[in-house]
Design an enzyme around this catalytic site. Structure first.
Site, PDB file in Angstrom:
ATOM      1  CB  CYS A 159      -0.912   0.010   1.217  1.00  0.00           C
ATOM      2  SG  CYS A 159      -1.694  -1.577   1.503  1.00  0.00           S
TER       3      CYS A 159
ATOM      4  CB  VAL B 197       4.898 -23.754  -3.032  1.00  0.00           C
ATOM      5  CG1 VAL B 197       4.146 -25.073  -2.932  1.00  0.00           C
ATOM      6  CG2 VAL B 197       5.603 -23.427  -1.727  1.00  0.00           C
TER       7      VAL B 197
HETATM    8  P1  FAD Z   1       0.209 -10.389  -2.179  1.00  0.00           P
HETATM    9  O1  FAD Z   1       0.624  -9.050  -1.686  1.00  0.00           O
HETATM   10  O2  FAD Z   1      -0.156 -10.533  -3.625  1.00  0.00           O
HETATM   11  O3  FAD Z   1       1.363 -11.435  -1.836  1.00  0.00           O
HETATM   12  C1  FAD Z   1       1.292 -12.762  -2.256  1.00  0.00           C
HETATM   13  C2  FAD Z   1       2.706 -13.290  -2.340  1.00  0.00           C
HETATM   14  O4  FAD Z   1       2.655 -14.681  -2.642  1.00  0.00           O
HETATM   15  C3  FAD Z   1       3.532 -12.655  -3.473  1.00  0.00           C
HETATM   16  O5  FAD Z   1       4.665 -12.015  -2.945  1.00  0.00           O
HETATM   17  C4  FAD Z   1       3.904 -13.814  -4.381  1.00  0.00           C
HETATM   18  O6  FAD Z   1       5.223 -13.736  -4.867  1.00  0.00           O
HETATM   19  C5  FAD Z   1       3.766 -15.000  -3.440  1.00  0.00           C
HETATM   20  N1  FAD Z   1       3.468 -16.261  -4.140  1.00  0.00           N
HETATM   21  C6  FAD Z   1       2.510 -16.483  -5.059  1.00  0.00           C
HETATM   22  N2  FAD Z   1       2.531 -17.771  -5.472  1.00  0.00           N
HETATM   23  C7  FAD Z   1       3.552 -18.364  -4.804  1.00  0.00           C
HETATM   24  C8  FAD Z   1       4.081 -19.691  -4.807  1.00  0.00           C
HETATM   25  N3  FAD Z   1       3.548 -20.650  -5.562  1.00  0.00           N
HETATM   26  N4  FAD Z   1       5.143 -19.947  -4.011  1.00  0.00           N
HETATM   27  C9  FAD Z   1       5.694 -18.973  -3.213  1.00  0.00           C
HETATM   28  N5  FAD Z   1       5.218 -17.705  -3.178  1.00  0.00           N
HETATM   29  C10 FAD Z   1       4.163 -17.411  -3.956  1.00  0.00           C
HETATM   30  N6  FAD Z   1      -4.885  -2.218   0.343  1.00  0.00           N
HETATM   31  C11 FAD Z   1      -5.451  -1.435   1.300  1.00  0.00           C
HETATM   32  O7  FAD Z   1      -6.221  -1.945   2.123  1.00  0.00           O
HETATM   33  N7  FAD Z   1      -5.169  -0.099   1.373  1.00  0.00           N
HETATM   34  C12 FAD Z   1      -4.311   0.505   0.519  1.00  0.00           C
HETATM   35  O8  FAD Z   1      -4.057   1.711   0.636  1.00  0.00           O
HETATM   36  C13 FAD Z   1      -3.724  -0.287  -0.512  1.00  0.00           C
HETATM   37  N8  FAD Z   1      -2.884   0.268  -1.401  1.00  0.00           N
HETATM   38  C14 FAD Z   1      -2.285  -0.519  -2.343  1.00  0.00           C
HETATM   39  C15 FAD Z   1      -1.405   0.074  -3.252  1.00  0.00           C
HETATM   40  C16 FAD Z   1      -0.798  -0.691  -4.216  1.00  0.00           C
HETATM   41  C17 FAD Z   1       0.139  -0.052  -5.200  1.00  0.00           C
HETATM   42  C18 FAD Z   1      -1.037  -2.091  -4.277  1.00  0.00           C
HETATM   43  C19 FAD Z   1      -0.370  -2.946  -5.313  1.00  0.00           C
HETATM   44  C20 FAD Z   1      -1.924  -2.687  -3.386  1.00  0.00           C
HETATM   45  C21 FAD Z   1      -2.550  -1.902  -2.415  1.00  0.00           C
HETATM   46  N9  FAD Z   1      -3.442  -2.459  -1.499  1.00  0.00           N
HETATM   47  C22 FAD Z   1      -4.029  -1.676  -0.555  1.00  0.00           C
HETATM   48  C23 FAD Z   1      -3.753  -3.901  -1.531  1.00  0.00           C
HETATM   49  C24 FAD Z   1      -2.825  -4.699  -0.625  1.00  0.00           C
HETATM   50  O9  FAD Z   1      -1.496  -4.393  -0.897  1.00  0.00           O
HETATM   51  C25 FAD Z   1      -3.088  -6.175  -0.840  1.00  0.00           C
HETATM   52  O10 FAD Z   1      -4.426  -6.437  -0.451  1.00  0.00           O
HETATM   53  C26 FAD Z   1      -2.145  -7.060  -0.050  1.00  0.00           C
HETATM   54  O11 FAD Z   1      -0.834  -6.907  -0.498  1.00  0.00           O
HETATM   55  C27 FAD Z   1      -2.543  -8.522  -0.196  1.00  0.00           C
HETATM   56  O12 FAD Z   1      -1.618  -9.314   0.463  1.00  0.00           O
HETATM   57  P2  FAD Z   1      -1.502 -10.857   0.136  1.00  0.00           P
HETATM   58  O13 FAD Z   1      -0.436 -11.384   1.045  1.00  0.00           O
HETATM   59  O14 FAD Z   1      -2.820 -11.497   0.159  1.00  0.00           O
HETATM   60  O15 FAD Z   1      -1.054 -10.941  -1.377  1.00  0.00           O
END
Ligand code: FAD
Ligand code: NAD
Length: 443
Positions: free
Chosen positions: A44, A81
């Site tokens: 974010c 993975v």
């Molecule tokens: P992700 O951040 O997508 O992380 C998943 C991780 O899993 C990745 O690093 C990937 O490499 C890894 N992965 C995938 N498959 C595999 C595998 N097979 N083996 C090993 N690793 C793997 N949300 C808000 O609430 N407020 C905000 O202000 C906001 N601003 C944002 C601004 C930007 C520019 C962005 C991009 C997003 C923003 N968000 C915001 C959304 C928030 O960042 C996401 O909801 C959050 O990052 C989700 O986290 P996550 O761990 O579910 O997924």
């Protein structure tokens, strides 16, 4: 020997699950595999690193792999993975650093593989100079691209497009924002979109709405964007046209998806497979206004999912209570916050919905520096049930949305809103809080 918990993906959902589980049950072996080079960071914050307000990407990191290790959590970056056998509870991991594959085992598995940007099906997106923004690596690439860039085109005026338009302007770039629908932030109602458009244009962003992007032109490096309304020259193109859940691994191992296309979970973040949990953007949530599963890929939700999964795996009582769809973002001098359903969405859902929209201020009219503030309330005709709302503020005050979110969470009505004892002092609010003024319009 303690049980083994393996987490796939180490950002918001995965890092929260790992940290919480280890904290609650130190006997658990906790291992995180993360494909990229970074773990536990706030994506974010990326727009504010691009703008230069935050000097380095490292500032976004909450916990380094070393800090995790000190807390007893084993973290492996650049480890992907690639396969899971849920019968044997084994997994195959590819180590991108060493270029080798190995096997591991789990008692509990957390899928926290997040989401991926979607690219529109147009020619030219593979060229140099075309970017998406999701990860720290994307941030690194964009930071490099910003040096020497002069004209940026951004595809999509959703959350990322709007936040990054500001960042690019702060870096001195000319910016054209190209949105397919008829207004910025098209998932919300038009008054909010109009306020945004005015604010963007006031800060020198060219906003093209209702425009179909047909191709990215260039000879291997992007030079221009061809659209239904004309050509925009650009040496940097950011594609911010939405995301989808990264469910590849889940599907391959037989984890059931829900109606939204993200992983279906119960309130304890369990999937359909024994011992397998899901957290973050890869998973659905229950929407308390709609009364059904909903995909809300936001950072705070991902943290809560992860914390719930981690606590449950550690043997504690925990549940995720669902979402009402609350979000907030900054576009230059405007803070835009929304919760629940827009009028358009509520009508589409079949509610007999109406809205009230008012302009007020974030302080008493006589208080120096008080700023305009707008409130939209969406409600059901007859019952007065609140369905959604928006607060747009030039100054402070957009976090008033949280009062609406709390009411939505409890299934509250406009009458309930009118009955609230809200805070008042001239620097912070008119004597009638803008939320109450909007509620009075409904009567
Ligand atoms: P992700 O951040 O997508 O992380 C998943 C991780 O899993 C990745 O690093 C990937 O490499 C890894 N992965 C995938 N498959 C595999 C595998 N097979 N083996 C090993 N690793 C793997 N949300 C808000 O609430 N407020 C905000 O202000 C906001 N601003 C944002 C601004 C930007 C520019 C962005 C991009 C997003 C923003 N968000 C915001 C959304 C928030 O960042 C996401 O909801 C959050 O990052 C989700 O986290 P996550 O761990 O579910 O997924
Ligand atoms: P988004 O869904 O918010 O916006 C995508 C926009 O692109 C929409 O307005 C859509 O109409 C438009 N669009 C789609 N196809 C197009 C095309 N071919 N040409 C032009 N426009 C097109 O998605 P995003 O901006 O990519 O953001 C991704 C996710 O990141 C969000 O869903 C959100 O979960 C998260 N995020 C949240 C925040 C926040 O909460 N402050 C900030 C940034 C990102």
């Amino acid at each position: 020997m303690g049980k083994r918990m393996v987490v796939v993906g180490g950002v918001a959902g995965g890092a929260s699950a790992a940290a919480k589980a280890k904290r609650e049950n130190p006997d658990l072996e906790v291992v995180v595999y993360e494909k990229s080079g970074w773990v536990s960071y706030g994506a974010c914050g990326l727009p504010y690193v691009l703008s230069g307000e935050i000097p380095r990407l490292e500032r976004l990191v909450a916990r380094t792999p070393e800090e995790f290790r000190k807390g007893g959590v084993e973290v492996h970056t650049r480890h992907e993975v690639v396969d899971v056998d849920p019968e044997l509870r084994t997994l195959t991991v590819f180590d991108h650093g060493e270029g080798r594959t190995f096997q591991d085992r789990y008692d509990y598995l957390v899928l926290a593989t997040g989401a991926k940007p979607t690219l529109p099906p147009i020619p030219g997106t593979e060229q140099a100079g075309v970017y998406t923004l999701r990860s720290m690596e994307d941030g690194e690439a964009l930071l490099r691209a910003l040096e020497g860039a002069k004209r940026a085109a951004i595809l999509g005026a959703g959350y990322i497009g709007l936040e990054v338009a500001e960042a690019f302007r702060k870096r001195g770039l000319e910016v054209t924002l190209l949105e397919l629908k008829d207004r910025p932030l098209p998932h919300w109602d038009e008054e909010v979109g109009n306020l945004l458009k005015e604010e963007l244009e006031r800060h020198g962003v060219e906003v093209w709405t209702g425009v179909k992007v047909e191709a990215l032109r260039g000879q291997g490096r992007v030079e221009a964007v061809e659209t239904s309304e004309g050509v925009v020259s650009a040496d940097l193109v950011l594609v911010a046209t939405g995301i989808r859940p990264n469910t590849l691994l889940a599907q391959a191992m037989g984890v059931a998806l829900g109606p939204t296309g993200a992983i279906a979970t119960d309130e304890e973040m369990r999937t359909n497979l024994e011992g397998v949990y899901a957290a973050g953007d890869v998973a659905e949530s229950f929407h308390r206004v709609l009364g059904r599963p909903y995909w809300l890929p936001l950072g705070d939700v991902a943290n809560k999912h992860g914390r719930t999964a981690g606590a449950v795996i550690a043997g504690k009582k925990a549940r995720f209570h669902g979402v009402v769809g609350t979000a907030i973002f900054k576009a230059f001098g405007l803070a835009v916050a929304t919760t629940g359903l827009s009028l358009e969405a509520a009508l589409k859902e079949g509610f007999r919905a109406k809205k009230a929209f008012i302009q007020s201020r974030d302080g008493a009219h006589y208080y120096p520096g008080s700023q305009p503030l707008w409130v939209e309330l969406v409600y059901e005709e007859g019952t007065g049930r609140l369905l959604g709302g928006a607060v747009v503020a030039k100054g402070h005050g957009a976090l008033r949305i949280d009062a609406l979110a709390a009411l939505l969470h409890q299934g509250g009505t406009v009458e309930d809103l009118l009955a609230l004892d809200l805070a008042y002092a001239p620097p912070y609010s008119p004597v009638w809080d803008p939320l109450l003024i909007a509620a009075q319009q409904v009567r």
